[in-house]
Design a protein around this motif. Structure first.
Motif, PDB file in Angstrom:
ATOM      1  N   ALA A 140      42.833  23.915  28.539  1.00 13.62           N
ATOM      2  CA  ALA A 140      43.373  25.277  28.604  1.00 13.62           C
ATOM      3  C   ALA A 140      42.525  26.193  27.741  1.00 13.62           C
ATOM      4  O   ALA A 140      41.926  25.757  26.745  1.00 13.62           O
ATOM      5  CB  ALA A 140      44.826  25.313  28.144  1.00 13.62           C
ATOM      6  N   GLU A 141      42.490  27.460  28.122  1.00 14.00           N
ATOM      7  CA  GLU A 141      41.721  28.466  27.387  1.00 14.00           C
ATOM      8  C   GLU A 141      42.520  29.745  27.245  1.00 14.00           C
ATOM      9  O   GLU A 141      43.181  30.183  28.198  1.00 14.00           O
ATOM     10  CB  GLU A 141      40.415  28.767  28.136  1.00 14.00           C
ATOM     11  CG  GLU A 141      39.448  27.600  28.149  1.00 14.00           C
ATOM     12  CD  GLU A 141      38.367  27.728  29.202  1.00 14.00           C
ATOM     13  OE1 GLU A 141      37.435  26.904  29.160  1.00 14.00           O
ATOM     14  OE2 GLU A 141      38.458  28.635  30.064  1.00 14.00           O
ATOM     15  N   VAL A 142      42.447  30.336  26.061  1.00  8.75           N
ATOM     16  CA  VAL A 142      43.006  31.662  25.812  1.00  8.75           C
ATOM     17  C   VAL A 142      41.925  32.690  26.131  1.00  8.75           C
ATOM     18  O   VAL A 142      40.832  32.635  25.559  1.00  8.75           O
ATOM     19  CB  VAL A 142      43.451  31.810  24.346  1.00  8.75           C
ATOM     20  CG1 VAL A 142      43.974  33.223  24.094  1.00  8.75           C
ATOM     21  CG2 VAL A 142      44.508  30.770  23.992  1.00  8.75           C
ATOM     22  N   PHE A 143      42.208  33.598  27.043  1.00  9.24           N
ATOM     23  CA  PHE A 143      41.291  34.702  27.359  1.00  9.24           C
ATOM     24  C   PHE A 143      41.821  35.956  26.672  1.00  9.24           C
ATOM     25  O   PHE A 143      42.978  36.335  26.868  1.00  9.24           O
ATOM     26  CB  PHE A 143      41.224  34.930  28.871  1.00  9.24           C
ATOM     27  CG  PHE A 143      40.381  33.924  29.600  1.00  9.24           C
ATOM     28  CD1 PHE A 143      39.090  34.232  29.991  1.00  9.24           C
ATOM     29  CD2 PHE A 143      40.872  32.660  29.882  1.00  9.24           C
ATOM     30  CE1 PHE A 143      38.302  33.306  30.662  1.00  9.24           C
ATOM     31  CE2 PHE A 143      40.101  31.721  30.548  1.00  9.24           C
ATOM     32  CZ  PHE A 143      38.809  32.050  30.935  1.00  9.24           C
ATOM     33  N   THR A 144      40.979  36.608  25.861  1.00  6.21           N
ATOM     34  CA  THR A 144      41.433  37.747  25.078  1.00  6.21           C
ATOM     35  C   THR A 144      40.297  38.737  24.829  1.00  6.21           C
ATOM     36  O   THR A 144      39.134  38.341  24.712  1.00  6.21           O
ATOM     37  CB  THR A 144      42.024  37.287  23.731  1.00  6.21           C
ATOM     38  OG1 THR A 144      42.352  38.433  22.935  1.00  6.21           O
ATOM     39  CG2 THR A 144      41.036  36.425  22.955  1.00  6.21           C
ATOM     40  N   ARG A 145      40.657  40.019  24.730  1.00  3.72           N
ATOM     41  CA  ARG A 145      39.684  41.049  24.348  1.00  3.72           C
ATOM     42  C   ARG A 145      39.638  41.229  22.829  1.00  3.72           C
ATOM     43  O   ARG A 145      38.796  41.973  22.330  1.00  3.72           O
ATOM     44  CB  ARG A 145      40.039  42.381  25.015  1.00  3.72           C
ATOM     45  CG  ARG A 145      39.830  42.383  26.516  1.00  3.72           C
ATOM     46  CD  ARG A 145      40.124  43.748  27.128  1.00  3.72           C
ATOM     47  NE  ARG A 145      39.833  43.746  28.565  1.00  3.72           N
ATOM     48  CZ  ARG A 145      40.665  43.325  29.505  1.00  3.72           C
ATOM     49  NH1 ARG A 145      41.865  42.875  29.145  1.00  3.72           N
ATOM     50  NH2 ARG A 145      40.336  43.351  30.779  1.00  3.72           N
ATOM     51  N   GLU A 146      40.551  40.588  22.131  1.00  4.95           N
ATOM     52  CA  GLU A 146      40.622  40.699  20.673  1.00  4.95           C
ATOM     53  C   GLU A 146      40.579  39.303  20.048  1.00  4.95           C
ATOM     54  O   GLU A 146      41.559  38.836  19.470  1.00  4.95           O
ATOM     55  CB  GLU A 146      41.892  41.437  20.264  1.00  4.95           C
ATOM     56  CG  GLU A 146      41.991  42.850  20.824  1.00  4.95           C
ATOM     57  CD  GLU A 146      43.285  43.524  20.429  1.00  4.95           C
ATOM     58  OE1 GLU A 146      43.234  44.463  19.615  1.00  4.95           O
ATOM     59  OE2 GLU A 146      44.355  43.105  20.926  1.00  4.95           O
ATOM     60  N   PRO A 147      39.433  38.633  20.151  1.00  4.79           N
ATOM     61  CA  PRO A 147      39.359  37.255  19.676  1.00  4.79           C
ATOM     62  C   PRO A 147      39.622  37.098  18.184  1.00  4.79           C
ATOM     63  O   PRO A 147      40.142  36.064  17.756  1.00  4.79           O
ATOM     64  CB  PRO A 147      37.938  36.823  20.040  1.00  4.79           C
ATOM     65  CG  PRO A 147      37.180  38.095  20.209  1.00  4.79           C
ATOM     66  CD  PRO A 147      38.150  39.083  20.735  1.00  4.79           C
ATOM     67  N   ASP A 191      33.783  42.183  32.905  1.00  2.00           N
ATOM     68  CA  ASP A 191      33.981  41.638  34.249  1.00  2.00           C
ATOM     69  C   ASP A 191      35.457  41.566  34.612  1.00  2.00           C
ATOM     70  O   ASP A 191      35.805  41.500  35.797  1.00  2.00           O
ATOM     71  CB  ASP A 191      33.374  40.231  34.354  1.00  2.00           C
ATOM     72  CG  ASP A 191      31.854  40.252  34.228  1.00  2.00           C
ATOM     73  OD1 ASP A 191      31.257  41.301  34.518  1.00  2.00           O
ATOM     74  OD2 ASP A 191      31.285  39.218  33.835  1.00  2.00           O
ATOM     75  N   PHE A 192      36.321  41.543  33.599  1.00  2.72           N
ATOM     76  CA  PHE A 192      37.759  41.487  33.842  1.00  2.72           C
ATOM     77  C   PHE A 192      38.300  42.898  34.039  1.00  2.72           C
ATOM     78  O   PHE A 192      37.993  43.798  33.252  1.00  2.72           O
ATOM     79  CB  PHE A 192      38.488  40.839  32.658  1.00  2.72           C
ATOM     80  CG  PHE A 192      38.232  39.364  32.524  1.00  2.72           C
ATOM     81  CD1 PHE A 192      39.132  38.444  33.041  1.00  2.72           C
ATOM     82  CD2 PHE A 192      37.093  38.891  31.885  1.00  2.72           C
ATOM     83  CE1 PHE A 192      38.905  37.087  32.925  1.00  2.72           C
ATOM     84  CE2 PHE A 192      36.851  37.529  31.768  1.00  2.72           C
ATOM     85  CZ  PHE A 192      37.768  36.626  32.293  1.00  2.72           C
ATOM     86  N   PRO A 193      39.100  43.139  35.087  1.00  4.36           N
ATOM     87  CA  PRO A 193      39.707  44.462  35.269  1.00  4.36           C
ATOM     88  C   PRO A 193      40.487  44.862  34.019  1.00  4.36           C
ATOM     89  O   PRO A 193      41.130  44.010  33.384  1.00  4.36           O
ATOM     90  CB  PRO A 193      40.634  44.269  36.472  1.00  4.36           C
ATOM     91  CG  PRO A 193      40.066  43.097  37.213  1.00  4.36           C
ATOM     92  CD  PRO A 193      39.493  42.203  36.148  1.00  4.36           C
ATOM     93  N   PRO A 194      40.436  46.139  33.631  1.00  7.68           N
ATOM     94  CA  PRO A 194      41.076  46.563  32.378  1.00  7.68           C
ATOM     95  C   PRO A 194      42.585  46.334  32.345  1.00  7.68           C
ATOM     96  O   PRO A 194      43.158  46.212  31.264  1.00  7.68           O
ATOM     97  CB  PRO A 194      40.736  48.060  32.297  1.00  7.68           C
ATOM     98  CG  PRO A 194      40.352  48.457  33.688  1.00  7.68           C
ATOM     99  CD  PRO A 194      39.744  47.250  34.305  1.00  7.68           C
ATOM    100  N   ARG A 224      39.828  32.789  42.826  1.00  8.54           N
ATOM    101  CA  ARG A 224      39.420  33.884  41.943  1.00  8.54           C
ATOM    102  C   ARG A 224      38.039  33.675  41.350  1.00  8.54           C
ATOM    103  O   ARG A 224      37.352  34.640  41.004  1.00  8.54           O
ATOM    104  CB  ARG A 224      40.441  34.026  40.803  1.00  8.54           C
ATOM    105  CG  ARG A 224      41.859  34.319  41.246  1.00  8.54           C
ATOM    106  CD  ARG A 224      41.949  35.651  41.967  1.00  8.54           C
ATOM    107  NE  ARG A 224      43.334  35.959  42.338  1.00  8.54           N
ATOM    108  CZ  ARG A 224      43.665  36.970  43.122  1.00  8.54           C
ATOM    109  NH1 ARG A 224      42.723  37.769  43.616  1.00  8.54           N
ATOM    110  NH2 ARG A 224      44.926  37.197  43.441  1.00  8.54           N
ATOM    111  N   PHE A 225      37.637  32.405  41.216  1.00 11.63           N
ATOM    112  CA  PHE A 225      36.330  32.103  40.621  1.00 11.63           C
ATOM    113  C   PHE A 225      35.914  30.715  41.074  1.00 11.63           C
ATOM    114  O   PHE A 225      36.724  29.799  41.108  1.00 11.63           O
ATOM    115  CB  PHE A 225      36.403  32.148  39.103  1.00 11.63           C
ATOM    116  CG  PHE A 225      35.086  31.879  38.420  1.00 11.63           C
ATOM    117  CD1 PHE A 225      34.166  32.892  38.223  1.00 11.63           C
ATOM    118  CD2 PHE A 225      34.762  30.592  38.000  1.00 11.63           C
ATOM    119  CE1 PHE A 225      32.943  32.644  37.613  1.00 11.63           C
ATOM    120  CE2 PHE A 225      33.545  30.327  37.391  1.00 11.63           C
ATOM    121  CZ  PHE A 225      32.639  31.359  37.193  1.00 11.63           C
TER     122      PHE A 225
END
Length: 264
Positions: A140-147, A191-194, A224-225
């Motif tokens: 599993a992975e956490v995807f975040t804009r605020e790492p 690349d990720f929609p806002p 999706r990918f």
């Protein structure tokens, strides 16, 4: 089996408005079979791969209807104490610790950058009975804009050591319990929609990534990918027909050299 060490992913489930359609989809894509369910526990239905418990599906409670999504649970010896740590370190407790019969105690939380996860204190239900075999949870992975927020939070709440992939093109951190790497964190790029918030993506193992993707497409899922080969396996990300995102990975089909890793 022994109770999972604190901070280790130990269970995954998802709510589906159309439970029977979800069972058909995941039964064909991941090879799951499903146990009986009772009204006493909200028709919570356990999924098995080769006879071993690997996940669960459940219809939403009245008033909780919404887009389906997978929830990953992290093991805790004391769910109430973990909930207090979540609050103390800037997270939100979305569902207070709740005992589920003799099975264990659960709560739901959100880390400061927005990804939602569960906490599970095992009772008679200790969690995954198999991992990293076809049909079972793998990663599993956490995807975040605020790492920075996510990294500080997870290290404060769980006993994680951290390591980074050495690659200027990607900001990827890994969390380890002892010597076992148990969770990843990826910085979201443009690349990720806002409108896509921080989220936690769950990977299930398959024997053949391309076959799983083809099955998902036949049953109304959306790719999706991928599929894409990597040093860790051939994988793809899929949205099921009810909108729940997840990834599949064939860990036996690898390509390229493993990346360099450094302590963080």
């Amino acid at each position: 089996m022994a109770v999972h060490p604190e901070g280790t992913p130990c269970w995954a489930d998802a709510m589906f408005t159309d439970l029977e359609s979800a069972k058909k989809f995941y039964g064909e894509v991941l090879g799951w079979t499903f146990g009986d369910s009772t009204a006493e526990y909200g028709h919570y239905t356990q999924a098995s791969a080769d006879g071993r418990a690997v996940a669960a599906v459940v219809p939403p409670m009245p008033g909780q209807e919404g887009q389906s999504r997978w929830c990953l649970y992290l093991a805790s010896p004391d769910a109430a104490a973990t909930a207090e740590k979540v609050r103390r370190h800037g997270g939100d407790v979305l569902m207070e610790p709740m005992r589920v019969g003799d099975f264990g105690t659960m709560c739901l939380a959100r880390e400061p950058s927005g990804a939602v996860f569960g906490v599970w204190q095992a009772g008679t239900h200790e969690g995954f009975e198999a991992t990293a075999v076809p049909g079972a949870y793998c990663w599993a992975e956490v995807f975040t804009r605020e790492p920075e927020k996510a990294d500080a939070f997870f290290r404060a709440v769980f006993p994680y050591r951290t390591k980074d992939i050495v690659d200027d093109a990607v900001d990827f951190r890994m969390f380890a319990v002892g010597e076992d790497t148990v969770l990843g964190r990826m910085r979201m790029t443009d690349d990720f929609p806002p409108e896509v918030p921080s989220y936690l993506n769950v990977y299930f193992t398959v024997a053949d990534c391309d076959a799983a993707v083809a099955a998902a497409g036949r049953l109304g899922g959306t790719v999706r990918f991928g599929p894409m080969s990597s040093p860790f396996g051939r994988f793809a990300t899929i949205s099921d027909p009810q909108g729940a995102d997840f990834s599949v990975i064939d860990i036996t089909t690898t390509e390229g050299e493993l990346p360099r890793i450094k302590d963080a």
